[in-house]
Design a protein around this motif. Sequence first.
Motif, PDB file in Angstrom:
ATOM      1  N   LEU A 205       0.696  -0.715  -0.244  1.00 18.40           N
ATOM      2  CA  LEU A 205       0.119  -0.008  -0.197  1.00 18.40           C
ATOM      3  C   LEU A 205       0.664   1.669   0.344  1.00 18.40           C
ATOM      4  CD1 LEU A 205      -2.993  -1.108   2.430  1.00 18.40           C
ATOM      5  CD2 LEU A 205      -2.813  -1.350  -0.116  1.00 18.40           C
ATOM      6  N   LYS A 206       1.902   1.603  -1.364  1.00 17.17           N
ATOM      7  CA  LYS A 206       2.797   2.796  -1.387  1.00 17.17           C
ATOM      8  C   LYS A 206       1.775   3.719  -1.356  1.00 17.17           C
ATOM      9  CE  LYS A 206       6.651   0.296  -1.607  1.00 17.17           C
ATOM     10  NZ  LYS A 206       7.264  -0.135   0.164  1.00 17.17           N
ATOM     11  N   GLY A 207       2.207   4.884  -0.756  1.00 17.12           N
ATOM     12  CA  GLY A 207       1.569   5.820  -0.429  1.00 17.12           C
ATOM     13  C   GLY A 207       0.260   6.235   0.525  1.00 17.12           C
ATOM     14  N   TYR A 208       0.183   4.895   0.950  1.00 17.30           N
ATOM     15  CA  TYR A 208      -1.330   5.150   2.334  1.00 17.30           C
ATOM     16  C   TYR A 208      -0.596   5.570   3.321  1.00 17.30           C
ATOM     17  CZ  TYR A 208      -4.737   3.600  -1.363  1.00 17.30           C
ATOM     18  OH  TYR A 208      -5.582   3.910  -1.616  1.00 17.30           O
ATOM     19  N   GLU A 209      -1.023   6.452   4.396  1.00 16.52           N
ATOM     20  CA  GLU A 209      -0.576   5.987   6.004  1.00 16.52           C
ATOM     21  C   GLU A 209      -1.613   6.433   6.484  1.00 16.52           C
ATOM     22  OE1 GLU A 209      -0.880  11.140   6.907  1.00 16.52           O
ATOM     23  OE2 GLU A 209      -0.414  10.629   4.250  1.00 16.52           O
ATOM     24  N   VAL A 210      -1.158   5.350   7.728  1.00  7.78           N
ATOM     25  CA  VAL A 210      -2.576   4.239   8.882  1.00  7.78           C
ATOM     26  C   VAL A 210      -2.817   6.406   9.853  1.00  7.78           C
ATOM     27  CG1 VAL A 210      -2.266   3.977  10.912  1.00  7.78           C
ATOM     28  CG2 VAL A 210      -0.885   2.857   9.290  1.00  7.78           C
ATOM     29  N   VAL A 211      -4.356   6.183   9.390  1.00 11.21           N
ATOM     30  CA  VAL A 211      -4.785   7.526  10.238  1.00 11.21           C
ATOM     31  C   VAL A 211      -5.625   6.819  11.627  1.00 11.21           C
ATOM     32  CG1 VAL A 211      -4.834   8.816   8.402  1.00 11.21           C
ATOM     33  CG2 VAL A 211      -6.926   7.238   8.907  1.00 11.21           C
ATOM     34  N   TYR A 212      -6.132   5.350  11.599  1.00 10.86           N
ATOM     35  CA  TYR A 212      -6.670   4.830  12.854  1.00 10.86           C
ATOM     36  C   TYR A 212      -6.136   3.670  12.950  1.00 10.86           C
ATOM     37  CZ  TYR A 212     -10.893   3.420  15.472  1.00 10.86           C
ATOM     38  OH  TYR A 212     -11.219   2.811  16.587  1.00 10.86           O
ATOM     39  N   VAL A 213      -5.913   3.119  13.958  1.00 12.08           N
ATOM     40  CA  VAL A 213      -5.635   1.873  14.255  1.00 12.08           C
ATOM     41  C   VAL A 213      -6.442   1.592  15.426  1.00 12.08           C
ATOM     42  CG1 VAL A 213      -4.108  -0.160  15.109  1.00 12.08           C
ATOM     43  CG2 VAL A 213      -2.779   2.007  14.079  1.00 12.08           C
ATOM     44  N   ASP A 214      -7.693   0.530  15.485  1.00  8.88           N
ATOM     45  CA  ASP A 214      -8.211  -0.448  16.774  1.00  8.88           C
ATOM     46  C   ASP A 214      -7.587  -1.440  17.095  1.00  8.88           C
ATOM     47  OD1 ASP A 214     -10.078  -0.901  18.659  1.00  8.88           O
ATOM     48  OD2 ASP A 214     -12.070  -1.142  16.916  1.00  8.88           O
ATOM     49  N   ASP A 215      -7.017  -1.041  18.136  1.00 10.36           N
ATOM     50  CA  ASP A 215      -6.013  -1.761  19.087  1.00 10.36           C
ATOM     51  C   ASP A 215      -6.532  -2.756  19.972  1.00 10.36           C
ATOM     52  OD1 ASP A 215      -5.961  -0.610  20.885  1.00 10.36           O
ATOM     53  OD2 ASP A 215      -3.076  -0.547  20.746  1.00 10.36           O
ATOM     54  N   GLY A 216      -7.975  -2.783  20.049  1.00  7.67           N
ATOM     55  CA  GLY A 216      -8.608  -3.154  21.273  1.00  7.67           C
ATOM     56  C   GLY A 216      -8.673  -2.098  22.528  1.00  7.67           C
ATOM     57  N   ASP A 217      -7.724  -1.935  23.281  1.00  8.84           N
ATOM     58  CA  ASP A 217      -7.434  -0.889  24.477  1.00  8.84           C
ATOM     59  C   ASP A 217      -7.432   0.039  24.606  1.00  8.84           C
ATOM     60  OD1 ASP A 217      -5.823  -3.334  24.986  1.00  8.84           O
ATOM     61  OD2 ASP A 217      -4.105  -2.634  24.107  1.00  8.84           O
ATOM     62  N   GLY A 218      -8.337   0.839  25.720  1.00 10.68           N
ATOM     63  CA  GLY A 218      -8.369   1.988  25.817  1.00 10.68           C
ATOM     64  C   GLY A 218      -9.770   2.614  24.832  1.00 10.68           C
ATOM     65  N   ASP A 219      -9.408   4.207  24.815  1.00 11.52           N
ATOM     66  CA  ASP A 219     -10.762   4.557  24.099  1.00 11.52           C
ATOM     67  C   ASP A 219     -11.066   4.139  22.727  1.00 11.52           C
ATOM     68  OD1 ASP A 219     -11.698   6.133  26.203  1.00 11.52           O
ATOM     69  OD2 ASP A 219     -10.307   8.281  26.001  1.00 11.52           O
ATOM     70  N   ARG A 220     -12.147   4.145  21.558  1.00 10.87           N
ATOM     71  CA  ARG A 220     -12.112   3.555  20.968  1.00 10.87           C
ATOM     72  C   ARG A 220     -11.357   4.717  20.081  1.00 10.87           C
ATOM     73  NH1 ARG A 220     -15.675  -1.297  19.524  1.00 10.87           N
ATOM     74  NH2 ARG A 220     -13.762  -1.172  17.499  1.00 10.87           N
TER      75      ARG A 220
ATOM     76  N   ASP B 175     -20.129   4.169  13.700  1.00 11.10           N
ATOM     77  CA  ASP B 175     -19.553   3.709  12.813  1.00 11.10           C
ATOM     78  C   ASP B 175     -18.386   2.678  12.915  1.00 11.10           C
ATOM     79  OD1 ASP B 175     -19.962   6.052  10.743  1.00 11.10           O
ATOM     80  OD2 ASP B 175     -18.563   6.766  11.704  1.00 11.10           O
ATOM     81  N   ALA B 176     -19.013   1.157  12.228  1.00 13.44           N
ATOM     82  CA  ALA B 176     -18.344  -0.041  12.224  1.00 13.44           C
ATOM     83  C   ALA B 176     -16.856   0.437  12.274  1.00 13.44           C
ATOM     84  CB  ALA B 176     -18.264  -0.610  10.808  1.00 13.44           C
ATOM     85  N   MET B 177     -16.248   0.120  13.676  1.00 14.72           N
ATOM     86  CA  MET B 177     -14.604   0.452  13.216  1.00 14.72           C
ATOM     87  C   MET B 177     -13.431  -0.219  13.232  1.00 14.72           C
ATOM     88  SD  MET B 177     -14.518   3.078  15.622  1.00 14.72           S
ATOM     89  CE  MET B 177     -15.697   4.247  16.723  1.00 14.72           C
ATOM     90  N   PRO B 178     -12.946  -0.158  11.417  1.00 12.15           N
ATOM     91  CA  PRO B 178     -11.957  -0.958  11.426  1.00 12.15           C
ATOM     92  C   PRO B 178     -10.747  -1.422  11.957  1.00 12.15           C
ATOM     93  CG  PRO B 178     -11.722   1.126  10.394  1.00 12.15           C
ATOM     94  CD  PRO B 178     -13.157   1.399  11.368  1.00 12.15           C
ATOM     95  N   ASP B 179      -9.876  -2.445  11.650  1.00  8.11           N
ATOM     96  CA  ASP B 179      -9.001  -2.624  12.879  1.00  8.11           C
ATOM     97  C   ASP B 179      -7.932  -1.329  12.479  1.00  8.11           C
ATOM     98  OD1 ASP B 179      -9.509  -4.168  13.739  1.00  8.11           O
ATOM     99  OD2 ASP B 179      -8.445  -6.042  12.610  1.00  8.11           O
ATOM    100  N   VAL B 180      -7.262  -1.243  11.112  1.00 16.92           N
ATOM    101  CA  VAL B 180      -6.655  -0.579  10.101  1.00 16.92           C
ATOM    102  C   VAL B 180      -7.046   0.221   9.384  1.00 16.92           C
ATOM    103  CG1 VAL B 180      -4.732   0.339  10.059  1.00 16.92           C
ATOM    104  CG2 VAL B 180      -4.723  -2.053  11.236  1.00 16.92           C
ATOM    105  N   LEU B 181      -7.164   1.923   9.689  1.00 18.62           N
ATOM    106  CA  LEU B 181      -8.077   2.624   8.502  1.00 18.62           C
ATOM    107  C   LEU B 181      -6.934   3.701   7.367  1.00 18.62           C
ATOM    108  CD1 LEU B 181     -10.096   3.867   6.464  1.00 18.62           C
ATOM    109  CD2 LEU B 181     -10.370   5.346   8.550  1.00 18.62           C
ATOM    110  N   LEU B 182      -6.575   3.195   7.101  1.00 21.49           N
ATOM    111  CA  LEU B 182      -5.399   4.471   5.673  1.00 21.49           C
ATOM    112  C   LEU B 182      -5.525   4.985   5.479  1.00 21.49           C
ATOM    113  CD1 LEU B 182      -4.958   0.680   5.787  1.00 21.49           C
ATOM    114  CD2 LEU B 182      -2.388   2.364   5.691  1.00 21.49           C
TER     115      LEU B 182
END
Length: 336
Positions: free
Chosen positions: A210-225, A245-252
């Motif tokens: 996924l070249k050119g994509y940057e991580v903007v959200y990670v849901d690792d199940g710890d703390g606040d969603r 919304d449906a919470m993705p594990d990783v949103l890029l």
Amino acid sequence: MAKGGLNVKIMELRAARLKELGAAVPDTFQGVSKVKIRKVLTQLHLGSNVDLVDGVFALMDNETPSWFAKAPEGATFSDGATTAHLACHIGILQRNEFKLDREGRDYWIKPLRDLGGIEAILLHEGEFISGHPVAKSPNSAYRLSEDLKAVLRAPDDQWEALLSKWSAEDAVRARREFQALAAEAAKLLVGTGHSALIQASIDQYAARFLKGYEVVYVDDGDGDRITDEDRAKLAKAGIELTLADAMPDVLLWNRQTDRLWVIEAVTSDGEVDLHKVAQLSALAKRCGKVGIDFTTTYQTWKEAAARQGKHGNVAVGTFIWIQGDPAKHLLVQSFN
């Protein structure tokens, strides 16, 4: 199987093939002959290494069932072979001589391993995974990289150009770096869970595919969603993610194309199914994004097969990535 037992097994296999087929091995595996292998290796200044030529030929053998007692169903020799397996294939099956001295492996494995053409793998819980994370394991094995096999299988008027790209210094460095990362991540496969697969999906999969994509959200199940830091990154990408919304594990997000990409890391459930595609596609549309793509990731093929054999719920048009086989990025298609 004991070493002596393996030797006997291969001698019996050779005898049976000679009686039935008139040859212990065919002239080609996957359409590739030893002559072609020697030509390719000669361009790499390795063509005079006869043991390496025969070793590559062995690792192209997709006709002989795997010699591992607990190999994945349907696995062949080319899917993974130990040093002893290779020594027997070359010395006994191909040459009708003695098994090669395993101490010579630096001569008939290492040259191509240094170039990233031979990958170190491990048979772990019925699946081949990257690297040799268990020291001196009898299940440590090797296979040819997919891109080297592509060079070997290429037509006569194309393979030299492909090989030139494959053997370029930057390409070699990139392969070695990726294999090192994959091997390091393989150490985490034993007894690790969802969070580790999420991290591997970011560090290995996204970084490579996924070249050119940057991580903007990670849901690792710890703390606040959705943390304040998450909200800041999402806002920068023009995304408003709510608890509805449906919470993705990783949103890029790709800032150049303004597309989103979702990764769902599955260790128990949570694949990218039709419902999730609909939910997150609605999010992308609501936020004015150009589009959105999806990948389901698993730790091993065994886990992927168990899940999909039972549920078959990965949506058509999305992708699958396997941490234990990290060089492949698979598109789910349907002919219906």
